[in-house]
Scaffold this active site. Structure first.
Site, short mmCIF file in Angstrom:
data_model
loop_
_atom_site.label_atom_id
_atom_site.label_comp_id
_atom_site.label_asym_id
_atom_site.label_seq_id
_atom_site.Cartn_x
_atom_site.Cartn_y
_atom_site.Cartn_z
N TYR A 1 79.16 92.26 66.85
CA TYR A 1 77.72 92.49 66.66
C TYR A 1 77.08 93.14 67.89
O TYR A 1 75.99 93.70 67.81
CB TYR A 1 76.98 91.17 66.35
CG TYR A 1 77.29 90.59 64.99
CD1 TYR A 1 78.32 91.10 64.20
CD2 TYR A 1 76.57 89.52 64.49
CE1 TYR A 1 78.63 90.56 62.98
CE2 TYR A 1 76.87 88.97 63.24
CZ TYR A 1 77.91 89.49 62.50
OH TYR A 1 78.20 88.94 61.27
N LYS B 1 91.55 85.03 64.01
CA LYS B 1 92.45 85.82 63.16
C LYS B 1 93.55 86.35 64.07
O LYS B 1 93.75 87.56 64.22
CB LYS B 1 91.65 86.94 62.47
CG LYS B 1 92.40 87.70 61.38
CD LYS B 1 92.68 86.88 60.13
CE LYS B 1 93.52 87.69 59.15
NZ LYS B 1 93.99 86.87 58.00
N ASP C 1 90.55 83.06 57.33
CA ASP C 1 90.64 83.06 55.86
C ASP C 1 91.00 81.66 55.35
O ASP C 1 90.42 81.17 54.38
CB ASP C 1 91.63 84.13 55.35
CG ASP C 1 92.95 84.17 56.11
OD1 ASP C 1 93.08 83.46 57.15
OD2 ASP C 1 93.86 84.90 55.68
N ASP D 1 79.06 83.55 61.87
CA ASP D 1 77.97 83.94 60.98
C ASP D 1 78.36 83.63 59.53
O ASP D 1 77.61 83.00 58.79
CB ASP D 1 77.71 85.45 61.17
CG ASP D 1 76.52 85.95 60.38
OD1 ASP D 1 75.65 85.13 60.02
OD2 ASP D 1 76.46 87.17 60.12
N ASP E 1 77.17 80.14 57.00
CA ASP E 1 76.52 80.25 55.69
C ASP E 1 77.31 79.47 54.65
O ASP E 1 76.75 78.78 53.80
CB ASP E 1 76.41 81.71 55.24
CG ASP E 1 75.07 82.34 55.62
OD1 ASP E 1 74.46 81.89 56.62
OD2 ASP E 1 74.63 83.28 54.92
C1 IPM Z 1 72.16 84.64 61.35
C2 IPM Z 1 71.76 85.91 60.69
C3 IPM Z 1 71.77 87.01 61.71
C4 IPM Z 1 73.14 87.07 62.32
C5 IPM Z 1 71.38 88.41 61.19
C6 IPM Z 1 70.02 88.38 60.53
C7 IPM Z 1 71.46 89.46 62.25
O1 IPM Z 1 72.61 86.19 59.62
O2 IPM Z 1 71.44 84.19 62.28
O3 IPM Z 1 73.18 84.08 60.97
O4 IPM Z 1 74.03 87.70 61.77
O5 IPM Z 1 73.35 86.47 63.35
MG MG Z 2 73.95 84.65 59.20
#
Ligand code: IPM
Ligand code: MG
Length: 352
Positions: free
Chosen positions: A143, A190, A223, A247, A251
Site C-alpha cells: 500500500y 505467503k 490462503d 486488511d 474484514d
Molecule cells: C481499512 C480500509 C483502508 C485500508 C482503505 C480505505 C484504504 O480498508 O482501514 O481497512 O485498506 O487500510
Molecule cells: Mg480494510
C-alpha cells in the site's frame, strides 16, 4: 487528566457515529473528573469539498499536536472519480497513517454473548470461542510501495517493500499483546512465494526466540489462514500480519463475528499516540438516516482511553456499558433491532 482529542467525523455515516462516541467520552470526563478538549477537523470528501484537499495542512498539524485522534470514516461514491492519489482513501487515510507514524493496527474481533446468533458460522464453531486480535502492519508493504503504470498504459507494477526494523517493531507489538491475552501468535504470510514473507518469517521467529520465548508462535500461509478463520476460528489468539493481508483478514474476521458494526480499531505509534476508528467504512447507503450502529466507534474511544491515555478503568466502563446496552436490546437495525444511532449512544452514555 487533561487531553486534546482531534475529532474527524469524515464522510457518510461518520458524523452520526462520531457524535455519539464524543458524547460518551464527555460522560466519562464528567464522571471520572477528566478534562477532554475535542478539536473537530475536516478530513476526507468533506474536506475536499471545502478546501480541494482531502487532508488539509491544518488538519494534519492539529492531529500531530493532539494527544490522540478519533476518526469516523472517509470516502464515498461522490469522490470515487478523483485520481488515485487525491482520493480520500489514499490522500486522507493512508497519508494520515504514514505522517503520524501509525505502524501498528490493532483490530480485535470477538463474538459478544448476546450477539451469538449474528455469526454466520455454525453454532458449534462459535461456541468453541471467537476472540482474536489482528495485529496488522500499517505503514509498509504494497500500500506504500511505488505504484507504477507504463507509458502505453498496458502494464502496471505495485512494489511491496519491507525492512527488518519494520517487521521487528510490529512483531514486538503482537507478542506483547499476546502476553495480555492467551499467549499465542499466529504469523500469517505467503512465504512459499514472496521474498518479503520469507524475511517476515525469519524476523518474527528471531524476535520470538530472543525476546518472547514464553509466547507460542505458529506460522500460516495467508490462503490457509483465510480458510481457518471460517473453519476453526478458535485456533487464533493474535494474528500478526503485513498490511494487505491484514486488511483482507480483518474484514473476514469481522464477518465471522457477525457484525462489522461492532469492531473497533487502534492505529498506534511506538509512544502511545494513536488514531482510533471503527473498521467499517462510511456506508453511504445508510448515511444521514440515523440508523448506523455507533458501537464500533464508541468501542474505539474505549481503546483510546486504554492505549493512549492508560485509563483502564474508564475503558472498562465504556465496554461494560456497551455490553449492558446490547443486553437491554437497544439495537440498531444491523443487529436486528429498531433503535436509532442516537438512542444507542444515549443508552451507552447513560450506563457509563
Ligand atoms: C481499512 C480500509 C483502508 C485500508 C482503505 C480505505 C484504504 O480498508 O482501514 O481497512 O485498506 O487500510
Ligand atoms: Mg480494510
Amino acid at each position: 487528566m487533561k487531553k486534546t482529542i482531534a475529532v474527524i467525523k469524515g464522510d457518510g455515516i461518520g458524523p452520526e457515529i462520531v457524535s455519539e462516541a464524543v458524547a460518551v467520552l464527555a460522560k466519562i470526563a464528567a464522571k471520572f473528573g477528566h478534562d477532554f478538549t475535542f478539536d473537530e477537523r475536516l478530513v476526507g470528501g468533506a474536506a475536499y469539498d471545502a478546501t480541494g484537499d482531502c487532508l488539509p495542512d491544518e488538519t494534519l498539524a492539529a492531529c500531530k499536536g493532539a494527544d490522540a485522534v478519533l476518526l469516523g470514516a472517509v470516502g464515498g461514491p461522490k469522490w470515487d472519480a478523483l485520481p488515485g492519489p487525491k482520493r480520500p482513501e489514499k490522500r486522507a487515510l493512508l497519508t494520515l497513517r504514514k505522517e503520524l507514524g501509525l505502524f501498528a493496527n490493532l483490530r480485535p474481533a470477538k463474538v459478544w454473548p448476546t450477539l451469538r446468533d449474528a455469526s454466520p458460522l455454525k453454532a458449534q464453531v462459535v461456541d468453541d470461542g471467537i476472540d482474536l486480535l489482528v495485529v496488522r502492519e500499517l505503514t509498509g508493504g504494497v500500500y506504500f510501495g511505488e505504484h507504477l503504470r507504463s507509458a502505453d498504459g498496458q502494464s502496471a507494477l505495485d512494489k511491496m517493500p519491507y525492512s527488518v526494523p519494520e517487521i521487528e517493531r510490529i512483531a514486538r507489538v503482537a507478542f506483547a499483546a499476546a502476553r495480555t491475552r492467551r499467549n499465542r501468535v499466529t504469523s500469517v504470510d505467503k512465504a512459499n512465494v514472496l521474498e518479503t514473507s520469507r524475511l517476515w518469517r525469519e524476523t518474527v521467529q528471531r524476535i520470538r526466540n530472543a525476546e518472547y520465548p514464553d509466547v507460542a508462535l505458529d506460522f500460516m500461509y495467508v490462503d490457509n489462514a483465510a480458510m481457518q478463520l471460517v473453519r476453526a476460528p478458535s485456533h487464533f489468539d493474535v494474528i500478526l500480519t503485513e498490511n494487505m493481508f491484514g486488511d483482507i483478514l480483518s474484514d473476514e474476521a469481522s464477518q465471522v463475528t457477525g457484525s462489522i458494526g461492532m469492531l473497533p480499531s487502534a492505529s498506534l505509534r511506538g509512544d502511545g499516540f494513536g488514531m482510533y476508528e471503527p473498521i467499517h467504512g462510511s456506508a453511504p447507503d445508510i448515511a444521514g438516516k440515523g440508523v448506523a450502529n455507533p458501537l464500533a466507534t464508541i468501542l474505539s474511544a474505549a481503546m483510546m482511553l486504554r492505549h493512549s491515555f492508560g485509563l483502564e478503568a474508564e475503558a472498562g466502563a465504556i465496554e461494560r456499558a456497551v455490553a449492558s446496552t446490547l443486553e437491554s436490546g437497544v439495537l440498531t437495525p444491523d443487529l436486528g433491532g429498531t433503535a436509532a444511532t442516537h438512542d444507542v449512544g444515549v443508552a451507552v452514555a447513560s450506563r457509563v
